[in-house]
Design a protein around this motif. Structure first.
Motif, PDB file in Angstrom:
ATOM      1  N   PRO A  60      -2.267 -12.820  -8.086  1.00  0.00           N
ATOM      2  CA  PRO A  60      -2.977 -12.928  -6.804  1.00  0.00           C
ATOM      3  C   PRO A  60      -3.165 -11.597  -6.100  1.00  0.00           C
ATOM      4  O   PRO A  60      -4.109 -11.438  -5.317  1.00  0.00           O
ATOM      5  CB  PRO A  60      -2.082 -13.865  -5.981  1.00  0.00           C
ATOM      6  N   GLY A  61      -2.241 -10.651  -6.334  1.00  0.00           N
ATOM      7  CA  GLY A  61      -2.321  -9.379  -5.639  1.00  0.00           C
ATOM      8  C   GLY A  61      -1.378  -8.375  -6.246  1.00  0.00           C
ATOM      9  O   GLY A  61      -0.615  -8.674  -7.179  1.00  0.00           O
ATOM     10  N   PRO A  62      -1.372  -7.137  -5.731  1.00  0.00           N
ATOM     11  CA  PRO A  62      -0.537  -6.080  -6.296  1.00  0.00           C
ATOM     12  C   PRO A  62       0.926  -6.216  -5.888  1.00  0.00           C
ATOM     13  O   PRO A  62       1.290  -7.000  -5.012  1.00  0.00           O
ATOM     14  CB  PRO A  62      -1.156  -4.815  -5.701  1.00  0.00           C
ATOM     15  N   TRP A  79       1.442  -9.036  -2.761  1.00  0.00           N
ATOM     16  CA  TRP A  79       0.854  -9.188  -1.434  1.00  0.00           C
ATOM     17  C   TRP A  79      -0.662  -9.308  -1.558  1.00  0.00           C
ATOM     18  O   TRP A  79      -1.254  -8.904  -2.560  1.00  0.00           O
ATOM     19  CB  TRP A  79       1.256  -8.048  -0.495  1.00  0.00           C
ATOM     20  N   THR A  80      -1.280  -9.865  -0.513  1.00  0.00           N
ATOM     21  CA  THR A  80      -2.737 -10.023  -0.482  1.00  0.00           C
ATOM     22  C   THR A  80      -3.244  -9.714   0.930  1.00  0.00           C
ATOM     23  O   THR A  80      -2.457  -9.531   1.857  1.00  0.00           O
ATOM     24  CB  THR A  80      -3.160 -11.464  -0.849  1.00  0.00           C
ATOM     25  N   GLY A  81      -4.560  -9.650   1.083  1.00  0.00           N
ATOM     26  CA  GLY A  81      -5.194  -9.575   2.390  1.00  0.00           C
ATOM     27  C   GLY A  81      -5.379  -8.197   2.964  1.00  0.00           C
ATOM     28  O   GLY A  81      -6.258  -7.988   3.817  1.00  0.00           O
ATOM     29  N   GLY A 132       4.409   0.160  -1.390  1.00  0.00           N
ATOM     30  CA  GLY A 132       3.756  -1.082  -1.003  1.00  0.00           C
ATOM     31  C   GLY A 132       4.692  -2.106  -0.395  1.00  0.00           C
ATOM     32  O   GLY A 132       5.807  -1.793   0.022  1.00  0.00           O
ATOM     33  N   TYR A 133       4.241  -3.371  -0.361  1.00  0.00           N
ATOM     34  CA  TYR A 133       4.887  -4.416   0.415  1.00  0.00           C
ATOM     35  C   TYR A 133       5.661  -5.430  -0.437  1.00  0.00           C
ATOM     36  O   TYR A 133       6.203  -6.382   0.106  1.00  0.00           O
ATOM     37  CB  TYR A 133       3.836  -5.158   1.252  1.00  0.00           C
ATOM     38  N   SER A 180      10.715   0.396   1.333  1.00  0.00           N
ATOM     39  CA  SER A 180      11.951  -0.277   0.960  1.00  0.00           C
ATOM     40  C   SER A 180      11.819  -0.800  -0.465  1.00  0.00           C
ATOM     41  O   SER A 180      10.744  -1.242  -0.868  1.00  0.00           O
ATOM     42  CB  SER A 180      12.199  -1.432   1.936  1.00  0.00           C
ATOM     43  N   ALA A 181      12.919  -0.769  -1.257  1.00  0.00           N
ATOM     44  CA  ALA A 181      12.780  -1.165  -2.657  1.00  0.00           C
ATOM     45  C   ALA A 181      14.016  -1.803  -3.268  1.00  0.00           C
ATOM     46  O   ALA A 181      13.924  -2.390  -4.338  1.00  0.00           O
ATOM     47  CB  ALA A 181      12.374   0.043  -3.500  1.00  0.00           C
ATOM     48  N   SER A 182      15.202  -1.692  -2.649  1.00  0.00           N
ATOM     49  CA  SER A 182      16.417  -2.237  -3.251  1.00  0.00           C
ATOM     50  C   SER A 182      16.304  -3.744  -3.438  1.00  0.00           C
ATOM     51  O   SER A 182      15.749  -4.447  -2.596  1.00  0.00           O
ATOM     52  CB  SER A 182      17.630  -1.923  -2.366  1.00  0.00           C
TER      53      SER A 182
END
Length: 446
Positions: A60-62, A79-81, A132-133, A180-182
């Motif tokens: 759906p998204g990256p 995430w999208t949008g 990214g998110y 953030s990534a943990s």
């Protein structure tokens, strides 16, 4: 005798009933205890769009999060949008976060569950746009799947996609603007979340309710993007171990309290995760360089007593592999191997890109990311099956290396997904290799 046999059988039955995750599942970041090692057979050495590709699923998204595998389901986040295109990011108010469940058999998306962000998310620019998110890898106990979305918090779903709870872990921002990534992990009946950017803390939540059990905050978590592992001490007790800038920390999993620390690498950031084997943890860090081996356990400052060796090796973001007394990793297009007992270099070799076939001289121009970005900015970590290391760089070049005292590159594979970044670490389960890009999820199998 009969009573003993009955009790033993009962204990075995209880142990199976209290843990729904199978041995062949890949249920957290880098699989069993973050080792990156699969114990359930070989996966293909070569693949392409027309070879050893079982299916290819449009996402759906990256996202940068890695896939996990639980039974016949694969989970990942995206995430999208907003910010699905660098050239035209759009309106941040349209951002939506997602947990995605993919059917392992055919690659069909079984469900996608939206999670509305807090409205406090960073704008998609600068170094944050490299992250990214959706960068945190989910985890699962076989009954529920847990995802962490930074400022939006931790969320739990059952295996059919029904949301069970959502808990905030803080809404602070990383001072560097990297995001953030943990990733969260499971311990006992707790979900343990390194909310290092959001609240400079590590937090334990009740798996069933999402209620906070303990929280330990420390300024030392600033600059930490790794995921903890569980290490067993000589007395049979266990500790959470993770790398932070300059040090390795050992924490009580029951309370989160710091039990010991050891000064290791001279770096003000810890982007990679530690890897553990037989009560020893290893780290190879990147920005300033540095590698170390530390025996777990002790009290207070354990630098002199527990640090077994240190080195000036550089690892960037990738977490190393421990395999048969050696450490392996790939950084900036160079494959590295250290003796895990001494820290001495076994080899360094230039990795060949997909534009050239492997040769014994290893003299090719090496791995490069697309758009001029070098392999040193790749975010993926290597994984191992059947004594072979699999590593995917940012541009999608996937190298396969036979592990041993000499560098032996078996193949470099690439899909036709030239417009996507490959940030995720692959997952392995039951002879299948799952590779995720910003656009697709691939299942590689014979």
């Amino acid at each position: 005798m009969l009573r003993s046999a009955y009790c033993a059988a009962l204990l075995v039955a209880i142990s199976f009933n209290t843990n729904s995750v199978e041995a062949t599942d890949w249920a957290r970041f880098r699989g069993p205890n973050g080792s990156g090692i699969s114990e359930d057979g070989a996966v293909p050495v070569t693949w392409s769009e027309s070879e050893n590709l079982k299916w290819k699923a449009k996402l759906p998204g990256p996202g940068s999060s890695s896939p996990i595998v639980v039974g016949d389901k694969i989970f990942l986040t995206c995430w999208t949008g907003y910010a699905t295109s660098r050239e035209n990011p759009g309106n941040i108010d349209d951002l939506m976060l997602h947990l995605v469940c993919v059917n392992r058999t055919n690659g069909e998306i079984q469900w996608t569950k939206p999670i509305e962000p807090t409205g406090l998310e960073e704008e998609y620019r600068g170094m944050f746009a490299e992250n990214g998110y959706a960068s945190h890898t989910p985890c699962s106990d076989g009954e529920r799947v847990y995802a962490f979305f930074g400022k939006t918090g931790a969320v739990a779903f059952d295996m059919e996609g029904n949301q069970l709870w959502q808990t905030s872990l803080g809404t602070e921002s990383d001072p560097r603007g990297w995001g953030s990534a943990s990733s969260p992990i499971l311990y006992g009946k707790m979900l343990i979340v390194p909310a290092t950017s959001e609240s400079k803390a590590i937090v334990a939540l009740d798996q069933k309710t999402g209620k906070e059990i303990w929280r330990q905050e420390a300024q030392g978590f600033t600059g930490t993007w790794g995921t903890p592992v569980v290490a067993q001490l000589e007395d049979g007790s266990e500790q959470l171990v993770m790398g932070v800038p300059y040090e390795i920390w050992g924490l009580s999993p029951e309370t989160g309290k710091l039990k010991w620390y050891a000064e290791t690498v001279d770096s003000d950031s810890m982007c990679s995760s530690v890897v553990e084997h037989d009560g020893i943890v290893y780290t190879v860090e990147g920005r300033s360089g540095g590698a170390a081996a530390v025996k777990v356990g002790g009290k207070g400052d354990a630098t002199k007593s527990n640090v077994l060796w240190t080195g000036r090796n550089r690892g960037r973001i990738s977490t190393p592999i421990y395999f048969e007394d050696r450490l392996y990793w790939i950084s900036n297009g160079v494959a590295n191997c250290l003796d895990a007992k001494s820290g001495e270099e076994v080899y360094q070799a230039r990795v060949q890109s997909s534009s050239a076939a492997p040769s014994e001289s290893n003299s090719s121009r090496g791995f490069r990311g697309r758009g001029g970005r070098g392999g040193g900015q790749s975010y993926s970590s290597p994984v191992v099956a059947d004594g072979k290391m699999y590593y995917v760089n940012r541009s999608g070049d996937a190298v396969v290396v036979e592990l041993g005292a000499e560098y032996k590159q078996l193949a470099t594979n690439k899909f036709e997904d030239d417009d996507s970044d490959f940030h995720a670490t692959p997952a392995i389960s039951n002879g299948q290799l799952f590779i995720r890009s910003n656009t697709y999820l691939y299942c590689v199998a014979e």
